[in-house]
Write an enzyme that holds these catalytic residues in place. Sequence first.
Site, PDB file in Angstrom:
ATOM      1  N   ASP A  65       1.769  -2.107  -2.880  1.00 55.37           N
ATOM      2  CA  ASP A  65       0.911  -0.956  -2.628  1.00 55.37           C
ATOM      3  C   ASP A  65       0.303  -0.497  -3.953  1.00 55.37           C
ATOM      4  O   ASP A  65       0.977  -0.582  -4.982  1.00 55.37           O
ATOM      5  CB  ASP A  65       1.800   0.178  -2.095  1.00 55.37           C
ATOM      6  N   TYR A  67      -0.607   2.180  -6.882  1.00 56.71           N
ATOM      7  CA  TYR A  67      -0.003   3.443  -7.323  1.00 56.71           C
ATOM      8  C   TYR A  67      -0.746   4.595  -6.651  1.00 56.71           C
ATOM      9  O   TYR A  67      -1.962   4.545  -6.463  1.00 56.71           O
ATOM     10  CB  TYR A  67      -0.122   3.599  -8.836  1.00 56.71           C
ATOM     11  N   PHE A  78       0.507  -3.574 -10.329  1.00 56.47           N
ATOM     12  CA  PHE A  78       1.374  -3.200 -11.455  1.00 56.47           C
ATOM     13  C   PHE A  78       0.622  -2.615 -12.652  1.00 56.47           C
ATOM     14  O   PHE A  78       1.227  -2.056 -13.557  1.00 56.47           O
ATOM     15  CB  PHE A  78       2.245  -4.375 -11.928  1.00 56.47           C
TER      16      PHE A  78
END
Length: 221
Positions: A65, A67, A78
């Site tokens: 997902d 952030y 990431f």
Amino acid sequence: MEVTIEKSWKTALKKEFEAPYFKALTAFVKEEYQQNTCYPQGKDIFAAFDFCPLPKVKVVLIGQDPYHGPNQAHGLCFSVNEGIPHPPSLINIFKELEQDVGKPYPTSGNLVSWAKQGVLLLNATLTVRRGEAGSHQKKGWETFTDAVIKTISDKREGVIFLLWGGYAKKKSKLIDQNKHHILSSGHPSPLSANRGYWFGNKHFSKANELLTVLNKEEISW
């Protein structure tokens, strides 16, 4: 609907963009962005593809997902925008990188440099509502990103897939392991990493070793 995405992906994924599920997904995302604060910015939804054309993909890293905090997500799993504090998973990624290849802990959490070298930083879900993790799951994004993984598996050879954590490992069924390489481990999130499932996986050096064997340029992580 006309999707703004890098041309090699636009061609390879044409059937997906024309499928009923994708049209429904587009309608959902448009409404969400009009009625709520969502991430990443609209122009960055397909950033992972724009930075890493299909013919240049050497490594695929699968996240779950985006952030969901302000100014964090910018379309690469990431990764965070310049100047944003590093989230816990990214901190552990950089710690492992430091231990594995001796690279000093980076000041920036922006991973665009990886993407430009052929690392597709693919989240399974490409959008999210602010402060609500998983809010755009099961709306069609996973169907689309599964098709992306299958397209890479079918159209390319010798790609290295980094599958971190249980969710990513389930994607192995989409990958032809006679043509490609899979490196799997626990997730870099503190819960998994602190139980010994992440640190020491040496995926950065292992990926480069495989690239060398494949006569491909190593990634400067």
